[in-house]
Design a protein around this motif. Structure first.
Motif, PDB file in Angstrom:
ATOM      1  N   THR A   1       0.829  -1.200   0.000  1.00  0.00           N
ATOM      2  CA  THR A   1       0.000   0.000   0.000  1.00  0.00           C
ATOM      3  C   THR A   1       0.863   1.250   0.000  1.00  0.00           C
ATOM      4  O   THR A   1       1.980   1.242   0.538  1.00  0.00           O
ATOM      5  N   ASP A   2       0.328   2.304  -0.594  1.00  0.00           N
ATOM      6  CA  ASP A   2       0.972   3.616  -0.524  1.00  0.00           C
ATOM      7  C   ASP A   2       0.313   4.499   0.520  1.00  0.00           C
ATOM      8  O   ASP A   2       0.731   5.644   0.724  1.00  0.00           O
ATOM      9  N   ALA A   3      -0.731   3.993   1.190  1.00  0.00           N
ATOM     10  CA  ALA A   3      -1.486   4.787   2.155  1.00  0.00           C
ATOM     11  C   ALA A   3      -0.772   4.822   3.502  1.00  0.00           C
ATOM     12  O   ALA A   3       0.020   3.933   3.828  1.00  0.00           O
ATOM     13  N   PRO A   4      -1.063   5.822   4.317  1.00  0.00           N
ATOM     14  CA  PRO A   4      -0.450   5.898   5.656  1.00  0.00           C
ATOM     15  C   PRO A   4      -0.881   4.720   6.532  1.00  0.00           C
ATOM     16  O   PRO A   4      -1.987   4.203   6.405  1.00  0.00           O
ATOM     17  N   PHE A   5       0.008   4.317   7.435  1.00  0.00           N
ATOM     18  CA  PHE A   5      -0.316   3.299   8.430  1.00  0.00           C
ATOM     19  C   PHE A   5       0.523   3.577   9.672  1.00  0.00           C
ATOM     20  O   PHE A   5       1.395   4.445   9.674  1.00  0.00           O
ATOM     21  N   GLY A   6       0.246   2.836  10.739  1.00  0.00           N
ATOM     22  CA  GLY A   6       0.968   3.039  11.979  1.00  0.00           C
ATOM     23  C   GLY A   6       1.562   1.754  12.515  1.00  0.00           C
ATOM     24  O   GLY A   6       1.298   0.660  12.006  1.00  0.00           O
ATOM     25  N   VAL A   7       2.367   1.881  13.557  1.00  0.00           N
ATOM     26  CA  VAL A   7       2.962   0.745  14.256  1.00  0.00           C
ATOM     27  C   VAL A   7       2.713   0.930  15.741  1.00  0.00           C
ATOM     28  O   VAL A   7       2.915   2.025  16.292  1.00  0.00           O
ATOM     29  N   ASN A   8       2.246  -0.130  16.403  1.00  0.00           N
ATOM     30  CA  ASN A   8       2.025  -0.101  17.844  1.00  0.00           C
ATOM     31  C   ASN A   8       3.260  -0.611  18.562  1.00  0.00           C
ATOM     32  O   ASN A   8       3.801  -1.662  18.205  1.00  0.00           O
ATOM     33  N   LEU A   9       3.705   0.116  19.584  1.00  0.00           N
ATOM     34  CA  LEU A   9       4.909  -0.221  20.334  1.00  0.00           C
ATOM     35  C   LEU A   9       4.595  -0.363  21.813  1.00  0.00           C
ATOM     36  O   LEU A   9       3.640   0.237  22.312  1.00  0.00           O
ATOM     37  N   ARG A  10       5.405  -1.142  22.506  1.00  0.00           N
ATOM     38  CA  ARG A  10       5.342  -1.199  23.965  1.00  0.00           C
ATOM     39  C   ARG A  10       6.277  -0.134  24.524  1.00  0.00           C
ATOM     40  O   ARG A  10       7.491  -0.223  24.385  1.00  0.00           O
ATOM     41  N   ALA A  11       5.684   0.848  25.165  1.00  0.00           N
ATOM     42  CA  ALA A  11       6.500   1.946  25.682  1.00  0.00           C
ATOM     43  C   ALA A  11       7.437   1.499  26.786  1.00  0.00           C
ATOM     44  O   ALA A  11       8.485   2.114  27.009  1.00  0.00           O
ATOM     45  N   ASP A  12       7.069   0.411  27.499  1.00  0.00           N
ATOM     46  CA  ASP A  12       7.891  -0.029  28.616  1.00  0.00           C
ATOM     47  C   ASP A  12       8.910  -1.094  28.220  1.00  0.00           C
ATOM     48  O   ASP A  12       9.612  -1.622  29.074  1.00  0.00           O
ATOM     49  N   ALA A  13       9.010  -1.411  26.940  1.00  0.00           N
ATOM     50  CA  ALA A  13       9.976  -2.416  26.495  1.00  0.00           C
ATOM     51  C   ALA A  13      11.394  -1.866  26.589  1.00  0.00           C
ATOM     52  O   ALA A  13      11.638  -0.683  26.335  1.00  0.00           O
ATOM     53  N   GLY A  14      12.324  -2.723  26.935  1.00  0.00           N
ATOM     54  CA  GLY A  14      13.704  -2.287  27.075  1.00  0.00           C
ATOM     55  C   GLY A  14      14.321  -1.795  25.781  1.00  0.00           C
ATOM     56  O   GLY A  14      15.249  -0.980  25.805  1.00  0.00           O
ATOM     57  N   ASP A  15      13.817  -2.285  24.642  1.00  0.00           N
ATOM     58  CA  ASP A  15      14.368  -1.871  23.350  1.00  0.00           C
ATOM     59  C   ASP A  15      13.450  -0.903  22.618  1.00  0.00           C
ATOM     60  O   ASP A  15      13.494  -0.780  21.393  1.00  0.00           O
ATOM     61  N   ALA A  16      12.597  -0.195  23.364  1.00  0.00           N
ATOM     62  CA  ALA A  16      11.657   0.737  22.735  1.00  0.00           C
ATOM     63  C   ALA A  16      12.378   1.781  21.891  1.00  0.00           C
ATOM     64  O   ALA A  16      11.918   2.150  20.804  1.00  0.00           O
ATOM     65  N   GLY A  17      13.512   2.263  22.373  1.00  0.00           N
ATOM     66  CA  GLY A  17      14.264   3.255  21.616  1.00  0.00           C
ATOM     67  C   GLY A  17      14.730   2.723  20.269  1.00  0.00           C
ATOM     68  O   GLY A  17      14.684   3.435  19.254  1.00  0.00           O
TER      69      GLY A  17
END
Length: 363
Positions: free
Chosen positions: A62-78
């Motif tokens: 797709t060429d349309a916008p999409f998002g990604v959900n992340l765990r903010a408390d994960a050690g590798d979030a950065g």
């Protein structure tokens, strides 16, 4: 239908497909995006390498916008945030409040930050830190959930923050979208409704269990990971609730080992993530350990099709969903019903319709 949220993220319709673990993969996300809504890729159970591959797969579809959900408390979030920035992902979604630093890093790169919240004070905190919008989930929603109904929580948050608010928990059709707009929301987010589409990779036998469920078959339990978790009532849920502490801990250790193999996390990283999960919550160490149950129990059903060995997170709307449209068909249906509902609303000050004659049939 243009709202402040559609303008913010660049989609045609004010509808979000939530980032459900093991469910919201590249196929579902790209199908949602191509339908004009915002698809969100679930990444918590992916290794960083697999996350990059999944993002590129969505972009190839797709060429349309999409998002990604992340765990903010994960050690590798950065590290995961940097993948989003490098791959040009439009939206970053968080199930827990991201830090002020993560929000700043994403915004500096032009990524729209949309945390999910379950209380007004959480919405106030993340917007004060710079979040561009919030998804507000009421107690009707599937997975980890709170006690306050959407109809009470949503207007509280709308009144408290000055950013677009997306309503989640209890939505599955165009009438719900209109109701959310009337409360002041700029769109709706749906999980269970998108799970139950033909574009979802969830096994057919599992989808059949959802379609057969009544509203009363959707329950909230703390037996899986110590936190309130809304899911379908099954024999496994009953057995988990009846299991003793020793049996629960042994089961948790076994599944924690399975999660480590799938996610690529080391034991030390999992322990750090556990410390982050415990921070700010009234959880015992046993409950933190039990939290390792959830991803693998969900995988057993959502990927392997073993409803006897896994759990099935579900919003209460599972009890009223009866079919499996494609994402394109679903979005088109929701929008058509929303417009029809808006058109049918009486104009302010218009006379009430005449009552039918006595004895006449009513519809």
């Amino acid at each position: 239908m243009e709202t402040s949220f559609t303008r913010l993220v660049g989609v045609r319709y004010p509808i979000v497909q939530t980032g459900m673990g093991w469910v919201a993969g590249p196929r579902l996300v790209s199908a949602t995006a191509n339908a004009g809504a915002l698809g969100i890729l679930a990444s918590a159970t992916m290794t960083p390498g697999r996350l990059r591959e999944a993002v590129r797969e969505v972009k190839s579809r797709t060429d349309a916008p999409f998002g990604v959900n992340l765990r903010a408390d994960a050690g590798d979030a950065g590290d995961r945030v940097r993948i989003l920035v490098e791959e040009g992902v439009r939206v970053a979604s968080f199930a827990l409040a991201p830090s002020r630093e993560l929000i700043a890093e994403l915004k500096a790169a032009g990524v729209v930050v949309v945390p999910s919240v379950g209380a007004r004070r959480h919405a106030e905190k993340v917007t004060a830190w710079g979040a561009d919008a919030v998804i507000v989930q009421g107690g009707e929603g599937g997975g980890h959930t709170g006690e306050v109904a959407t109809s009470v929580l949503l207007p509280q948050v709308v009144d408290a923050v000055g950013v677009p608010v997306v309503a989640a928990g209890g939505f599955h059709d165009g009438r719900g979208l209109v109701a959310a707009l009337a409360y002041g929301a700029a769109g709706v987010a749906m999980g269970t409704r998108f799970l139950l589409t033909s574009d979802s990779t969830v096994p057919d036998a599992v989808k059949a269990r959802y379609l057969a469920a009544a509203v009363g078959d959707v329950t909230v339990t703390t037996a899986v990971d110590g936190l309130p978790h809304r899911m379908l009532r099954t024999d496994l849920v009953d057995s988990l609730e009846g299991a003793g502490r020793t049996a629960s801990l042994v089961r948790a250790l076994r599944r924690a080992a399975g999660l480590r193999r799938v996610s690529g996390l080391s034991w030390s990283r999992m322990m750090r993530d556990g410390l982050a999960m415990r921070h700010g919550r009234d959880l015992t160490w046993s409950q933190v350990l039990l939290a390792a149950n959830a991803p693998m129990l969900l995988k057993a059903s959502m990927v392997d099709g073993r409803t006897d060995l896994g759990v099935m997170a579900a919003g209460q709307v599972a009890g009223v969903i009866e079919d499996l449209p494609s994402c394109a068909e679903l979005v088109e249906r929701v929008m058509a019903q929303a417009h029809a509902t808006l058109h049918a609303l009486p104009a302010p000050g218009a006379p009430a319709p005449e009552a039918p004659p006595s004895g006449a049939p009513t519809l």
